[in-house]
Design a protein around this motif. Structure first.
Motif, mmCIF file in Angstrom:
data_model
loop_
_atom_site.group_PDB
_atom_site.id
_atom_site.type_symbol
_atom_site.label_atom_id
_atom_site.label_comp_id
_atom_site.label_asym_id
_atom_site.label_seq_id
_atom_site.Cartn_x
_atom_site.Cartn_y
_atom_site.Cartn_z
ATOM 1 N N LEU A 188 -4.736 -30.697 9.768
ATOM 2 C CA LEU A 188 -5.534 -31.422 10.764
ATOM 3 C C LEU A 188 -5.289 -32.921 10.618
ATOM 4 O O LEU A 188 -5.118 -33.652 11.597
ATOM 5 C CB LEU A 188 -7.023 -31.101 10.596
ATOM 6 C CG LEU A 188 -7.444 -29.680 10.994
ATOM 7 C CD1 LEU A 188 -8.871 -29.388 10.544
ATOM 8 C CD2 LEU A 188 -7.322 -29.484 12.506
ATOM 9 N N GLN A 189 -5.232 -33.364 9.368
ATOM 10 C CA GLN A 189 -5.009 -34.785 9.113
ATOM 11 C C GLN A 189 -3.614 -35.216 9.581
ATOM 12 O O GLN A 189 -3.426 -36.348 10.023
ATOM 13 C CB GLN A 189 -5.200 -35.063 7.605
ATOM 14 C CG GLN A 189 -5.101 -36.512 7.206
ATOM 15 C CD GLN A 189 -6.165 -37.390 7.884
ATOM 16 O OE1 GLN A 189 -7.176 -36.894 8.377
ATOM 17 N NE2 GLN A 189 -5.917 -38.690 7.918
ATOM 18 N N ALA A 190 -2.673 -34.275 9.535
ATOM 19 C CA ALA A 190 -1.312 -34.588 9.984
ATOM 20 C C ALA A 190 -1.202 -34.590 11.510
ATOM 21 O O ALA A 190 -0.139 -34.848 12.056
ATOM 22 C CB ALA A 190 -0.327 -33.576 9.395
ATOM 23 N N GLU A 227 5.186 -32.298 7.551
ATOM 24 C CA GLU A 227 6.084 -33.336 8.032
ATOM 25 C C GLU A 227 6.629 -32.963 9.424
ATOM 26 O O GLU A 227 6.733 -33.817 10.313
ATOM 27 C CB GLU A 227 7.247 -33.519 7.028
ATOM 28 C CG GLU A 227 8.290 -34.551 7.419
ATOM 29 C CD GLU A 227 7.726 -35.964 7.588
ATOM 30 O OE1 GLU A 227 6.574 -36.212 7.153
ATOM 31 O OE2 GLU A 227 8.415 -36.805 8.182
ATOM 32 N N ALA A 228 6.919 -31.687 9.603
ATOM 33 C CA ALA A 228 7.425 -31.240 10.909
ATOM 34 C C ALA A 228 6.356 -31.413 11.987
ATOM 35 O O ALA A 228 6.657 -31.808 13.122
ATOM 36 C CB ALA A 228 7.875 -29.784 10.829
ATOM 37 N N GLY A 249 6.136 -35.608 21.774
ATOM 38 C CA GLY A 249 4.850 -35.796 22.451
ATOM 39 C C GLY A 249 4.127 -34.482 22.699
ATOM 40 O O GLY A 249 3.054 -34.460 23.293
ATOM 41 N N CYS A 250 4.719 -33.374 22.260
ATOM 42 C CA CYS A 250 4.103 -32.075 22.517
ATOM 43 C C CYS A 250 3.027 -31.753 21.478
ATOM 44 O O CYS A 250 3.029 -32.278 20.375
ATOM 45 C CB CYS A 250 5.153 -30.978 22.488
ATOM 46 S SG CYS A 250 6.254 -31.023 23.901
ATOM 47 N N ALA A 251 2.128 -30.861 21.863
ATOM 48 C CA ALA A 251 1.095 -30.398 20.944
ATOM 49 C C ALA A 251 1.711 -29.431 19.925
ATOM 50 O O ALA A 251 2.811 -28.919 20.119
ATOM 51 C CB ALA A 251 -0.011 -29.704 21.720
ATOM 52 N N THR A 252 0.981 -29.224 18.822
ATOM 53 C CA THR A 252 1.478 -28.339 17.771
ATOM 54 C C THR A 252 0.427 -27.303 17.402
ATOM 55 O O THR A 252 -0.766 -27.508 17.613
ATOM 56 C CB THR A 252 1.806 -29.142 16.499
ATOM 57 O OG1 THR A 252 0.679 -29.954 16.183
ATOM 58 C CG2 THR A 252 3.030 -30.008 16.694
#
Lengths: 202, 812
Positions: free
Chosen positions: B532-534, B493-494, B503-506
């Motif tokens: 990956l799906q999230a 969720e995070a 808008g940043c990458a994770t």
């Protein structure tokens, strides 16, 4: 005459027996099956490119020296080697930083991989020199080419490298550098002189 | 307008070529312009003035070739001072109306940097720094670093400029026809690195004409957020009657430049073959143009020497294996300084498809600063992958970032004030993409909202510090699901929230999910898929795991990110199950042991995997380790060694046997409690001498000497005499082996021998290398000459014996 030519060379197929010879294994010997030669060749790939720069200079024979236009040398062996040449093609060929990277990488795998990659590097740059010679020959159909002669052969001093580097702009055009010890970096590089003899009319 | 305002708001006109004009003024070809300028200041001034008169805002002082690697300090001071004074005088004398500035011009050193050449990075930095300081003391308006064809040397020059000058720094690289620097960097990699280092403008010069450089410049404009410069040649040169000429006319040159200005190019001039006429034509053609305003590019980029990676094209894989946590073998390698083992972990991950490599070498009682820097330098020499530097030690991070050739990932920062204070300045100085963990003084929040709040706090403080949003990647932290059933859901969720709101990458270290559970890979790869799906942008994971790679390739194929499922098919064809079906033998798997062919056979034949397995099996069955060494391995090595001397066995075979023996020794070392591998042999210090970088022969000698039980201290290549002497003294080594391949480095060998004889008279010296012969060795006062690796072993045995006898005599 005297145009500076820049070429990308693709030596293509590997000469395996030549590579083994550079790795100190005579051609007469069958290499052991488990020798990781193919693994090393796959790291290089047959599309590997070398780069070259060359330029033709007029040659004047003086009593005890050769005036090569870009420099004057008192080398007896080069003078003899260039007998009958009225001009000479000066060249530099390098397998570049990419080959240095492959060698370092191979050394990290094992000393044997390192040895083989060194041999492959030597074979690539020599094959590129051969390829360059045939291109020069094709470009200069009215001349016969003498075999190439490099600084350090016979009495041709290594110090002439400095003049060659200047004459061919090796640093800018090929990224080649020369150490105080006259060592070329990247290491798998060759410079040399090819005497050009005007072909007799039949 | 100031220089900065000029390049941000309008078009900044530079000067053109210098060489042609100098030769027209009487300089001989081959002469150094900076030296000639010292004798002919008036002519230099005339050239600069003609450029100002033609409309140049900024001329480059005649300092391109000024380097302490070529000139002593006094000469350098005079040259730079004179060159800057000439340009200043020209600015005063010129009557044209535009603003006029003078740049300190910095060109390449002419030496290739380590590891591909001999020049150490820090020596390059201090060489450039010396010139920068002189330039600054003479009041230059900016530093112009140009014609650099190596990214690493470019970085050295930029650091020198930023650390010694407050004025703007402009950087220009020379590209080949293939659109790359000579050492491999594409334009995007240079933009990523140089913007990270905080330069004021960047771009290209020399090599080609404005037509051939167009594509490279367009790639700069597409990637860069700061002003882009272009200073091309007047086309490609031709030689007529021995004189090099550039055929492109000034009008044509200007016509080709104009459309690029409309695309956003804002700093223009010329290089080889251009004259004031070109600058005049350029001003006439483009003076009324207004380049579109600069725009902030928002892509997250990381780079290496030869590659630039963009986040968001597809999820990225960051290999986690260069990390001692939970890995006994890796810890041992770190403690022993076994760099090749660490590098082999890097190579294996690259071969399995990693996009980046995480590098963590933190264990107690290690000099992490030195070790991390060393591993980074070694890794970046052999892999094209960008690195993620992983340490909590700010000093180690600073040093590794400094030496990194590109824009690295910085792992990590978090919401703790003191951590931000320590890490942000490093990112600001050296550039890099920060991995920001969503935890702070109060720990890790239990909720996704709590982690988002920390992410926002970090983002705000980073931006206030001058770090851009695109250079932050958030790690909302994978917690163990076995201790908290909601752990995975909260993290996922995070990931979603941070992406949506910032808008940043994770990024996530996905392996943590499975701690404490059986069959960790099973649940691990499922979690990876869910992440990956999230929308996860990158995962720190094990690329050597088929399950994880399978999940990744499946995800790409199922998400329409893998055209024709090509990468999935390529991956699947390498799976063991597929190979069993298709009958392809796994080449890494050794043949079944055959009774009569034991360890001795495996070593003789150079079968590495078999040798280690025979040794392991024998030890497991209770064999005496000493007996294995003395009755199997050493006799095999002797057979092969004798064969080599009799020319029935050749170097590659000798090495195969040596490596097989080494792998068997490895097993014996591992299985036996301690001290089994007899180390009663003496210590040998080994080195390739100063100025020589050839080490293949020396490495072979080391391998064999170690096989025969010598305790080898290998100092590497290009080693100065004093380092060798110090090491011999420190270890009281009875033998030193020196290698040189070139006639030009034999003097360094001779000097080393002389110093050893004087300062370490007990030490016997054996030498080898292509140019040496027995008589040459004698002439330079070596104690012994070894013509090849086997001879070196025999030689060492002899010298050891002699040294023992001398010692016994002394004791008597």
């Amino acid at each position: 005459m005297m145009d500076l030519h820049l070429e990308a060379l693709y030596p293509g197929r590997f000469d395996r027996s030549e590579i083994l010879r550079y790795a100190m294994m005579p051609a007469s010997q069958t290499p052991p099956e488990t020798l990781p030669l193919e693994e090393c060749l796959a790291m290089v790939g047959s599309g590997f490119a070398c780069h070259a720069v060359w330029r033709v200079f007029p040659v004047r024979r003086e009593e005890d020296a050769l005036d090569l236009t870009f420099t004057r040398v008192a080398s007896v062996s080069l003078r003899r080697w260039m007998e009958g040449s009225e001009s000479a093609a000066l060249f530099a060929v390098t397998a570049g930083v990419e080959m240095e990277r492959l060698i370092l990488r191979a050394k990290a795998v094992s000393p044997l991989h390192g040895l083989l990659m060194h041999a492959i590097g030597a074979e690539r740059v020599e094959a590129a020199c051969d390829e360059l010679c045939s291109r020069i020959a094709a470009r200069m159909p009215e001349y016969d080419l003498c075999p190439r002669f490099s600084p350090g052969y016979g009495d041709l001093p290594l110090a002439i490298q400095q003049e060659i580097f200047r004459a061919l702009d090796c640093q800018r055009l090929l990224g080649l550098t020369l150490t105080r010890e006259m060592l070329m970096q990247p290491g798998k590089s060759v410079t040399g002189i090819i005497g050009l003899r005007r072909r007799e009319k039949p | 307008m100031s220089l900065r305002e000029l390049m941000h708001n309008g078009i900044l006109y530079l000067d053109g070529g210098m060489g042609t004009l100098l030769q027209a003024g009487g300089m001989e070809p081959g002469e150094a312009p900076e030296r000639w300028g010292l004798q002919h200041p008036d002519q230099i001034t005339v050239i600069h003035r003609s450029y100002f008169d033609a409309g140049s805002h900024l001329v480059l002082a005649n300092t391109f070739g000024c380097s302490p690697l070529k000139y002593d300090a006094d000469t350098l001071e005079k040259m730079v001072g004179n060159a800057v004074a000439c340009a200043r005088k020209a600015a005063e004398e010129s009557t044209s109306s535009q603003e006029k500035y003078v740049a300190l011009d910095i060109g390449p050193t002419g030496q290739l940097l380590k590891p591909f050449g001999p020049l150490p990075f820090e020596e390059a930095v201090s060489a450039f720094a010396q010139v920068v300081r002189i330039g600054v003391s003479h009041g230059v308006d900016c530093i112009f670093i140009e014609t650099m064809n190596d990214s690493y040397e470019t970085k050295a020059a930029v650091l020198a400029a930023k650390e010694n000058a407050d004025c703007p720094v402009l950087v220009s690289n020379a590209y080949g026809a293939d659109g790359k620097l000579m050492t491999g960097a594409p334009p995007e990699a240079m933009v990523a690195m140089l913007e990270g280092l905080g330069v004021d403008a960047l771009g290209v010069n020399c090599s080609l004409g404005p037509d051939s450089l167009r594509d490279v410049v367009m790639r700069y404009l597409k990637t860069a957020s700061i002003p882009v410069l272009m200073k091309p040649n007047a086309g490609l040169p031709v030689v007529e009657n021995g004189i090099t000429r550039y055929p492109m006319e000034p009008e044509r040159f200007a016509e080709l430049m104009a459309p690029l200005i409309q695309e956003g190019l804002r700093i223009v001039g010329g290089c080889c073959g251009t004259t004031p006429a070109y600058i005049r034509a350029l001003r006439q053609k483009t003076g009324r143009l207004q380049p579109p305003p600069l725009t902030e590019k928002t892509e997250t980029l990381v780079s290496s020497r030869s590659r630039c990676i963009r986040f968001e094209d597809r999820p990225l894989l960051i290999g986690e294996r260069i990390n001692p946590t939970g890995k006994k073998r890796f810890k041992q390698a770190l403690m022993e300084g076994d760099i090749p083992y660490i590098l082999s972990e890097g190579i294996a991950q690259e071969e399995r498809g990693a996009d980046l490599l995480d590098v963590n070498v933190g264990i107690p009682d290690i000099d992490e600063e030195a070790m991390l820097t060393c591993v980074v330098e070694e890794l970046q020499a052999i892999t094209d992958l960008p690195l993620q530097l992983d340490t909590a030690n700010p000093a180690a991070m600073a040093q590794a970032l400094r030496r990194y050739n590109g824009k690295a990932m910085i792992n990590s920062v978090n919401g703790r004030e003191e951590v931000m204070e320590a890490v942000f300045p490093l990112a600001r100085k050296y550039g890099g993409v920060l991995v920001a963990l969503t935890l702070d003084e109060h720990g890790i929040p239990d909720t996704a909202q709590g982690r988002l709040a920390i992410a926002k706090k970090i983002l705000q403080q980073a931006e206030a510090f001058g770090i851009q949003r695109k250079d932050l990647v958030f790690d909302p932290l994978t917690m163990t699901v076995s201790t908290d059933g909601r752990a995975a859901l909260t993290t996922l969720e995070a990931v979603r929230l941070i992406r949506e709101e910032t808008g940043c990458a994770t990024v996530l270290g996905v392996s943590n999910i499975s701690f404490g559970l059986p069959a960790r890979e099973v649940i691990g790869h499922s979690f990876f898929l869910m992440a990956l799906q999230a929308g996860l942008s990158a995962a720190i994971m094990n690329p050597k795991s088929d399950a994880m790679m399978g999940a990744y390739h499946s995800f790409l194929a199922l998400s329409n990110l893998d055209e024709n499922c090509a990468s999935y098919v390529a991956f699947a064809s390498g799976l063991p199950a597929m190979q069993a079906v298709s009958g392809t033998p796994d080449r890494k798997k050794p043949d079944a042991p055959q009774g009569e062919k034991g360890l001795r056979y495996a070593v003789t034949k150079g079968l590495k995997l078999e040798a280690s397995r025979y040794a392991a099996d024998a030890l497991a069955a209770g064999a005496d380790p000493m007996a294995l060494v003395n009755q199997e391995i050493l006799p095999a090595l002797d057979d092969v060694g004798r064969g080599f001397e009799e020319k029935t066995v050749f170097l590659p075979q000798l090495m195969m046997s040596a490596e097989a023996a080494e792998s068997a020794f490895g097993e014996i070392k591992r299985c036996a409690r301690s001290g089994t591998r007899q180390s009663h042999r003496c210590t040998i210090v080994l080195a390739t001498v100063r100025g020589d970088v050839h080490d293949i022969g020396k490495n072979i000698v080391r391998l064999l000497l170690e096989n025969y039980g010598f305790d080898v201290r290998d100092l590497g290549r290009d080693v100065p005499p004093e380092t060798i002497v110090d090491e011999v003294k420190a270890l009281h080594a009875p033998i030193c082996g020196l290698s040189a391949l070139m006639t030009t480095t034999v003097p360094a060998m001779e000097e080393t021998i002389q110093r050893l004889h004087n300062e370490a008279p007990w030490c016997r010296i054996m030498v080898g290398g292509a140019v040496l012969t027995a008589s040459y060795a004698e002439r330079i006062h070596a104690d012994a000459y070894a013509k090849d690796a086997m001879a070196a072993v025999r030689c060492a045995e002899r010298l050891e014996q002699a040294s023992a006898e001398v010692r016994e005599d002394g004791e008597r």
